[in-house]
Design a protein around this motif. Sequence first.
Motif, PDB file in Angstrom:
ATOM      1  N   THR A 114       5.841  -7.369   5.438  1.00 28.51           N
ATOM      2  CA  THR A 114       4.148  -6.812   5.424  1.00 28.51           C
ATOM      3  C   THR A 114       2.831  -7.499   6.473  1.00 28.51           C
ATOM      4  O   THR A 114       2.617  -6.265   6.844  1.00 28.51           O
ATOM      5  N   LEU A 117       3.857  -4.652   8.949  1.00 23.19           N
ATOM      6  CA  LEU A 117       3.083  -3.786   9.142  1.00 23.19           C
ATOM      7  C   LEU A 117       1.173  -3.806   8.748  1.00 23.19           C
ATOM      8  O   LEU A 117       0.778  -2.648   9.730  1.00 23.19           O
ATOM      9  N   ARG A 126       5.717   0.948  12.544  1.00 31.42           N
ATOM     10  CA  ARG A 126       5.353   1.156  10.713  1.00 31.42           C
ATOM     11  C   ARG A 126       6.706   1.726  10.026  1.00 31.42           C
ATOM     12  O   ARG A 126       6.883   1.409   8.779  1.00 31.42           O
ATOM     13  N   VAL A 130       8.391  -0.588   6.949  1.00 31.36           N
ATOM     14  CA  VAL A 130       8.812  -0.336   5.858  1.00 31.36           C
ATOM     15  C   VAL A 130       9.810   0.099   5.140  1.00 31.36           C
ATOM     16  O   VAL A 130      10.227  -0.249   4.014  1.00 31.36           O
TER      17      VAL A 130
END
Length: 162
Positions: A114, A117, A126, A130
């Motif tokens: 997280t 990200l 990214r 994910v």
Amino acid sequence: MPDDGTSGTTAATGPDAAAPEDAALQEALAAAYAAIWGYGVVGAAVPPETRPAVATAEQAHRDVRDELLTLLSSRDVQPVSAEAAYDLRFPVLSAVDAAALAVTLEEGAATAWTWVLDQAAERGTRELAVAALTATELRAVVWRAQAGRTPVTTALPGLPTS
């Protein structure tokens, strides 16, 4: 920030723009090291029929570790090293404890991803984050069920619950 693979120099993509992203990737690498080590403990405490799931989870973290090592090296960033040992936070005395440890490992990895990200400047980073975050939550769901935790899913994996 160029997401289409084109190059350009702006305030967001200058030479220092990658530093926060690289630091977050280092955290994800450290979480992968911890998970690999921790799954050794998990595997020792679960029944034989559960060990294939442990091996699969450990291998997933090894694959992520290898991908991060390659990525950081390609950026001329010296990857962090694995620790000799990690704090378990609680004793692992049963299969339920082992499943709870696996949840802790996956949640730690989710928190790191997280952060990636949040700090990612590049589209590829990214996408990696994910995919890794999704995989950690899928594994955590299985381990939460085995640990008797409810709910077994997390709406926003990697974020604080309160």
